[in-house]
Write a protein that holds these residues in place. Sequence first.
Motif, mmCIF file in Angstrom:
data_model
loop_
_atom_site.group_PDB
_atom_site.id
_atom_site.type_symbol
_atom_site.label_atom_id
_atom_site.label_comp_id
_atom_site.label_asym_id
_atom_site.label_seq_id
_atom_site.Cartn_x
_atom_site.Cartn_y
_atom_site.Cartn_z
ATOM 1 N N THR A 144 -55.045 20.640 61.195
ATOM 2 C CA THR A 144 -56.116 20.557 62.185
ATOM 3 C C THR A 144 -55.763 19.563 63.284
ATOM 4 O O THR A 144 -56.025 19.807 64.475
ATOM 5 C CB THR A 144 -57.434 20.139 61.501
ATOM 6 N N HIS A 145 -55.161 18.449 62.899
ATOM 7 C CA HIS A 145 -54.738 17.426 63.862
ATOM 8 C C HIS A 145 -53.773 18.018 64.885
ATOM 9 O O HIS A 145 -53.999 17.924 66.105
ATOM 10 C CB HIS A 145 -54.080 16.283 63.090
ATOM 11 N N GLU A 163 -55.901 18.859 56.888
ATOM 12 C CA GLU A 163 -56.345 17.957 57.951
ATOM 13 C C GLU A 163 -55.208 17.676 58.937
ATOM 14 O O GLU A 163 -55.441 17.556 60.150
ATOM 15 C CB GLU A 163 -56.864 16.658 57.335
ATOM 16 N N THR A 179 -54.965 11.595 54.276
ATOM 17 C CA THR A 179 -55.139 12.935 54.817
ATOM 18 C C THR A 179 -54.577 14.002 53.893
ATOM 19 O O THR A 179 -53.633 13.771 53.143
ATOM 20 C CB THR A 179 -54.452 13.057 56.186
ATOM 21 N N THR A 226 -55.746 8.396 64.430
ATOM 22 C CA THR A 226 -56.614 9.556 64.240
ATOM 23 C C THR A 226 -56.594 10.460 65.467
ATOM 24 O O THR A 226 -56.167 10.058 66.554
ATOM 25 C CB THR A 226 -58.067 9.106 63.984
#
Length: 319
Positions: A136-137, A133, A129, A100
């Motif tokens: 965003t990571h 997402e 995911t 994560t």
Amino acid sequence: MTITNVAESATLSNVAESATLSGVIPPVCTPMTPDYEVDAASLVRLIDHLIDGGVDALFVLGSSSEVAYLTDAQRRTVLETVVGHVGGQVPVLAGAIDMTTPRVLEHVRVAAEAGVSGLVVTAPFYTRTHPEEIRTHFRTVAGRAGLPVYAYDLPVSVHTKLSAELLLGLAAEGVLAGVKDSSGDDGGLRAVIMGREAPFSVLTGSEVTVDSALWMGADGVVPGLGNVDPHGYVELYRCASRGDWEGARAEQERLARLFEIVHVGGTRMGGSSSGLGAFKAALHLRGVIDCPITALPQIPLNDDEVGRIGKLLAGAGLL
């Protein structure tokens, strides 16, 4: 081959645009002692073996480094040993690979403190995911890193394929400086190569289709087998760079035959045990590392299998 570091105060777009990466960048194995600690002395010899082989950069803490098996303390030992010994001779990229974003950011901090030149980051895994997402990571990691970030497309391990649309969109934003493509999806690789507009390094992670990837326009290769035979991949890349495609194909065919070492373990062990065990056995037979052990719970190769690897090495002119 060039790569340029940036200061932590650089803008996000400058982080990606300031780096170009090409050539042969082996994902460095992590030698271990019989009690499963990092063997720093063997790691130093391996680094010298690779640099003497003419490689353009080094990638530590990737799949061939057994990053998933290493403790945080062992990861730090690898970083400090390699960066300290290389001393700026070639750029060192570090995998910041974890499940994560918060965990990846901690690896980013440690790698940046060690003095690496760039970071290699997968999509998040374990959790399910969405593409937004994943965006965003990567945006979050790049925004905090102050270093070029290269996406690692590794669906076999993270269970998410990074699409050309996602990669090229993040490149256009200045989030990503490039991609290491270990997806096995040649069509997807081609789409990234043909669709890029901003400076964006495309590196193939395949050991056996390097000549075709370079012909399509890839910038370089990140070959696990390059630990064993760095000279071979450097020769392949040089042939391609000067347009000697017959020479590149001949060298690729020799390396493809050598790559059979990863299958010696057969069906009695997992692919990681067989492949990484083969790389380490070959390095041990070549006198580069002291011990061919792989991290637990991987199954070790037996004497017969190591003997077969020795015959393949001899056939490739490496023993």
